[in-house]
Design a protein around this motif. Structure first.
Motif, short mmCIF file in Angstrom:
data_model
loop_
_atom_site.label_atom_id
_atom_site.label_comp_id
_atom_site.label_asym_id
_atom_site.label_seq_id
_atom_site.Cartn_x
_atom_site.Cartn_y
_atom_site.Cartn_z
N ASP A 256 14.37 8.66 4.80
CA ASP A 256 13.88 8.66 3.43
C ASP A 256 12.51 7.99 3.41
N LEU A 257 11.56 8.63 2.77
CA LEU A 257 10.21 8.08 2.59
C LEU A 257 9.89 8.08 1.11
N ARG A 258 9.43 6.95 0.59
CA ARG A 258 9.10 6.92 -0.83
C ARG A 258 8.09 5.82 -1.11
N GLN A 259 7.24 6.10 -2.11
CA GLN A 259 6.35 5.08 -2.66
C GLN A 259 7.12 4.35 -3.74
N VAL A 260 7.30 3.04 -3.58
CA VAL A 260 8.10 2.27 -4.52
C VAL A 260 7.24 1.73 -5.66
N LEU A 261 6.06 1.23 -5.33
CA LEU A 261 5.14 0.70 -6.34
C LEU A 261 3.73 1.16 -6.04
N VAL A 378 15.24 -5.39 8.05
CA VAL A 378 14.22 -5.03 7.07
C VAL A 378 12.89 -5.58 7.59
N SER A 379 11.93 -4.69 7.77
CA SER A 379 10.62 -5.07 8.29
C SER A 379 9.59 -4.98 7.17
N TYR A 380 8.61 -5.88 7.23
CA TYR A 380 7.52 -5.86 6.24
C TYR A 380 6.20 -6.00 6.98
N ILE A 381 5.27 -5.08 6.73
CA ILE A 381 3.93 -5.16 7.31
C ILE A 381 2.91 -4.95 6.21
N ASP A 382 1.98 -5.86 6.13
CA ASP A 382 0.83 -5.72 5.24
C ASP A 382 -0.30 -5.12 6.07
N TYR A 383 -0.43 -3.79 5.99
CA TYR A 383 -1.40 -3.10 6.83
C TYR A 383 -2.84 -3.44 6.46
N ARG A 384 -3.05 -4.02 5.31
CA ARG A 384 -4.41 -4.40 4.91
C ARG A 384 -4.98 -5.47 5.83
N ARG A 385 -4.10 -6.20 6.52
CA ARG A 385 -4.52 -7.31 7.35
C ARG A 385 -4.67 -6.93 8.83
N LEU A 386 -4.40 -5.69 9.18
CA LEU A 386 -4.43 -5.29 10.58
C LEU A 386 -5.79 -4.72 10.97
N PRO A 387 -6.08 -4.69 12.27
CA PRO A 387 -7.39 -4.20 12.72
C PRO A 387 -7.69 -2.80 12.20
N ALA A 409 21.79 1.12 8.77
CA ALA A 409 20.59 1.36 7.97
C ALA A 409 19.49 0.38 8.38
N GLN A 410 18.26 0.87 8.41
CA GLN A 410 17.10 0.05 8.73
C GLN A 410 15.95 0.46 7.81
N PHE A 411 15.13 -0.54 7.43
CA PHE A 411 14.11 -0.32 6.42
C PHE A 411 12.78 -0.91 6.87
N ASP A 418 -2.84 1.10 -1.58
CA ASP A 418 -2.24 2.00 -2.56
C ASP A 418 -0.96 1.45 -3.18
N GLY A 419 -0.40 0.37 -2.63
CA GLY A 419 0.84 -0.19 -3.14
C GLY A 419 1.82 -0.46 -2.03
N VAL A 420 3.10 -0.21 -2.31
CA VAL A 420 4.17 -0.46 -1.34
C VAL A 420 4.98 0.81 -1.15
N ALA A 421 5.19 1.17 0.13
CA ALA A 421 6.01 2.33 0.48
C ALA A 421 7.20 1.85 1.29
N LEU A 422 8.26 2.64 1.30
CA LEU A 422 9.49 2.30 2.03
C LEU A 422 9.88 3.47 2.92
N ARG A 423 10.05 3.18 4.21
CA ARG A 423 10.63 4.16 5.14
C ARG A 423 12.00 3.66 5.53
N SER A 424 12.99 4.55 5.49
CA SER A 424 14.37 4.18 5.79
C SER A 424 14.96 5.14 6.79
N ARG A 425 15.80 4.61 7.66
CA ARG A 425 16.59 5.45 8.57
C ARG A 425 18.04 5.02 8.45
#
Length: 451
Positions: A256-261, A378-387, A409-411, A418-425
């Motif tokens: 499942d892929l979705r933009q949450v906010l 549950v993993s969280y990455i702020d991609y704005r801070r990556l190279p 389940a893993q998230f 653009d906001g926050v997206a969620l990928r789930s398996r």
């Protein structure tokens, strides 16, 4: 950065070019550096089944115009030489996994025949097969190097076995390769390209991990690790809702892929989180626990969450699997704001538990009792801070994962401009679909109720 899976990747059709690594001129040296803990865990299943799905991570980004194939090949060769883990491989010898190091100067890139006339579906299918075939766990350096050539805008794609990369590495690979390719183009045009700063080798990190002989048994965080697993009877946490699988059963993976906010919604969400002493990640963990409770689970949600271990600047631009894990139990309050206020300090406290390497925890508890292959995380990455993050939107950067099997389940929560997206398996079972459909709908409601 768009975080997706190969079955949802929708590249525009074009002519596919690939390069394979030819190590026939290389005489690899057996390394005294053992695989890291993550690598050992990952490689332990290598060769057990001939049809075992490959666990790889891939990256893609766009460039303007057609691909300069010579410059792209040079850029790929420079990327491999730049990162120590990309010119190493693993073999199984006498039951043990052995690291072998190659001199990058002896590795050749062989161009495959171009595949012409692929539409989007055909290109995705071809890439999926090629990534599975090119990224085995054992053998010479294993990765797929590719480019989709088009006249107006082309796509660069590369994938690597998980033993050599993590999610953070995908951002480094995109940034490095983008700059190396532009540099090779400039050099061919008579200009002097800007050189990248030197990158440290993940193999050196693995050596430091192996040489760590500190006694963690008296570390203040060890008692909390032991308490966590004692409450869970030495079993890793599972998703708190029924997924329709008995212990030991596996199913194909659902995605499942979705933009949450969106950006505006996230700004409002973050303000409320801060007012309650919590981060955005803590806010989502609180919302997930409250969602599960609203759907019939208990008032506690236990989970493991990954953290990168690039704590020293030495490793900030290094490609490798630099992750550890920490445990957290989220306690639901009377409402989601009470849960949020409790989760903020709980998460900050849990982060400190990541200072103890997981192998030392497992040794202290005498090993885990595992009824599933997957672990609820549950993993969280702020991609704005990556190279290279500033260019991600312009070049349509993607992190792409394979689709294999699942029994929990893993998230993955990803934050961008653009906001926050969620990928789930999760397992592809009727029960799991029913539960997760309800979970996602309730989660979005709970998240928006915080704003």
């Amino acid at each position: 950065m768009r975080v997706t899976t190969i079955d949802r990747f929708t590249p525009t059709g074009g002519t596919l070019h690939t390069w394979s690594v030819n190590s026939s001129d290389s005489t690899p040296v057996v390394s005294a550096v053992p695989p890291s803990f993550n690598q050992s865990f990952h490689l332990s299943t290598a060769g057990e089944s001939s049809d075992a799905p490959s666990t790889w991570l891939a990256a893609s980004f766009d460039i303007d115009g057609s691909v300069d194939l010579k410059a792209m090949e040079q850029a790929y060769a420079m990327l491999i030489a730049r990162h120590g883990t990309l010119h190493s491989g693993f073999t199984r010898e006498n039951g043990a996994i052995v690291r072998r190091l190659h001199d990058p100067a002896t590795l050749r890139l062989d161009a495959g025949p171009p595949v012409v006339g692929l539409d989007s579906d055909g290109l995705r299918a071809h890439l999926w097969d090629a990534l599975n075939a090119s990224c085995p766990m054992l053998g010479p350096p294993s990765y797929l190097l590719a480019a989709v050539d088009r006249t107006d805008r082309s796509t660069i794609i590369c994938g690597f076995d998980h033993a050599h990369v993590d999610a953070y590495s995908m951002a480094i690979v995109i940034d490095d390769l983008h700059q190396l390719y532009e540099g090779c183009l400039a050099e061919s045009g008579g200009f002097c390209p800007r050189r990248l700063p030197q990158a440290s080798s993940f193999v050196d990190y693995c050596a430091a991990e192996a040489d760590d002989d500190r006694d963690y048994r008296t570390h203040p965080a060890m008692a909390r690790w032991l308490e966590f697993f004692e409450r869970h009877r030495n079993t890793p946490p599972s998703f708190p809702l029924d997924l329709g699988l008995a212990p030991g059963e596996q199913a194909p993976q659902a995605v499942d892929l979705r933009q949450v906010l969106d950006r505006t919604g996230l700004e409002a969400f973050e303000r409320v989180c801060r007012d309650h002493g919590a981060s955005v990640f803590a806010g989502f963990l609180a919302a997930m626990a409250q969602t599960a409770h609203n759907l019939g689970a208990g008032r506690e949600m236990s989970v493991l969450f990954p953290m990168h271990t690039r704590r020293s600047r030495l490793w900030h631009n290094a490609v490798g699997w630099f992750t550890t894990n920490a445990p957290l139990t989220v306690h639901c309050g009377d409402d989601v704001l009470d849960t949020l206020a409790a989760t903020g300090p709980a998460l900050r406290s849990a982060v400190a538990l990541g200072e103890i390497p997981v192998p030392h925890v497992l040794e202290a508890i005498g090993g885990l009792t595992c009824s599933r292959n997957d672990i609820f995380m549950v993993s969280y990455i702020d991609y704005r801070r990556l190279p290279g993050a500033a260019a991600h939107a312009e070049i349509d950067a993607h992190h792409i994962s394979n689709v294999t099997t699942a029994d929990d389940a893993q998230f993955w929560i990803s934050r961008t401009d653009d906001g926050v997206a969620l990928r789930s398996r999760y397992p592809d079972t009727p029960t799991a679909h029913t539960q997760l459909d309800a979970f996602f709908a309730e989660l979005e409601y709970v998240v928006r109720s915080i704003i």
